[in-house]
Design an enzyme around this catalytic site. Sequence first.
Site, mmCIF file in Angstrom:
data_model
loop_
_atom_site.group_PDB
_atom_site.id
_atom_site.type_symbol
_atom_site.label_atom_id
_atom_site.label_comp_id
_atom_site.label_asym_id
_atom_site.label_seq_id
_atom_site.Cartn_x
_atom_site.Cartn_y
_atom_site.Cartn_z
ATOM 1 N N GLN A 52 0.834 -1.192 0.000
ATOM 2 C CA GLN A 52 0.000 0.000 0.000
ATOM 3 C C GLN A 52 0.872 1.246 0.000
ATOM 4 O O GLN A 52 1.809 1.367 0.785
ATOM 5 C CB GLN A 52 -0.936 0.051 1.207
ATOM 6 C CG GLN A 52 -1.910 1.240 1.080
ATOM 7 C CD GLN A 52 -2.775 1.461 2.293
ATOM 8 O OE1 GLN A 52 -2.267 1.841 3.347
ATOM 9 N NE2 GLN A 52 -4.075 1.228 2.158
ATOM 10 N N CYS A 70 -6.519 7.726 5.829
ATOM 11 C CA CYS A 70 -5.908 8.070 7.112
ATOM 12 C C CYS A 70 -6.607 9.265 7.755
ATOM 13 O O CYS A 70 -6.684 10.338 7.152
ATOM 14 C CB CYS A 70 -4.429 8.377 6.917
ATOM 15 S SG CYS A 70 -3.575 8.736 8.463
#
Length: 384
Positions: free
Chosen positions: A80, A111
């Site tokens: 990722q 995030c």
Amino acid sequence: MTLATAPARPLRIGPIDLDVPVVLAPMAGITNTAFRRLCREYGAGLYVSEMITSRALVERNETTMRLIRHHESETPRSIQLYGVDPKTIAEAVRIIVAEDHADHIDLNFGCPVPKVTRRGGGAALPWKSKLFADIVDQAVKAAGDVPLTVKMRKGIDRDHLTFLEAGRAAEDAGAAAVALHARTASEFYSGFADWNAIGELKQAVTSIPVLGNGDIWSADDAVRMMAQTDCDGVVVGRGCLGRPWLFGELATAFGGEGKTVDATLGFVANAFRRHAELLVEFFEDEDRGCRDVRKHVSWYFKGYPVGGDIRTGLATASSLAEIDDFLGRLDRTAPYPGADAEGQRGRSGHPKRTALPDKWLESRELASSASEMMRGAEIENSGG
């Protein structure tokens, strides 16, 4: 422990065929090679690396180059990437492809951590719709035949949702799949994931797989999510902390081959010891490996009759011999404790206002003055 089962539903992500529709979510400091190998020993699926910062990869940061390595037993290999600049992310993708570091690449737009979102990164970035589309477009082109996917959240908060638009943009750009953590950035990891949003995304994105993420604490949860939302697969994060054998239960629930276990205290102790051993191998340093496994103690032994002295000992041990000593004091015949070992684990917290750059929400376009500021968003942190 698994009650529900579902018809076999293999998952195809580009050229990658998965026997079961299960993906391990990237978790910073958790999903390194050691943990991925351990999960694979129980079940099947796609096991994604820790989040890798694209700029650090382009600059060949020593720690980053170590994190993108896979053990020879890992296939397919998955990495990722996180970043805010289309050119930097594309260059990182080209490095991964040219040097054969992975068979699958995922982009993180989920995030919720303040020091990332306040600079326009993570879950804040899809609000700038053109920037988001440019990043995915350039990354897909750089990836070539390697499938590239996108993981995101619902949006910044309930008044600034982006997931439907971002999902369609990723689809149009040629992404091989999209995954939705069904919370907003402001919700962080609190409350309950909005599985209905996963169903909405599935209806909006029709030509590529849609994966659901959020509140999968058991195989039953995964089966229910897919039945409720019609999503094509599940992404499992906090639910497997201290419980890597969950992937065996998931494989069995979806008609694949997975190990069914009797999670006595002795079984859990052996799994913990195996995890420590793999971490020592990964770090090539016994002290560091044993220190790293300390964060897993409370997750592995949640609900089990393990005294405070043993828990403290395991959380301070600096050698495998010390770990063996403390594990040897356990009543290995103690049975699985049922509900006390189930449910939420890992981060939760409370809803909070998302930290954002000044005037970020006033426009969907990225002001030129914000570009330099956003470079500070490319720091190591957890995906979401």
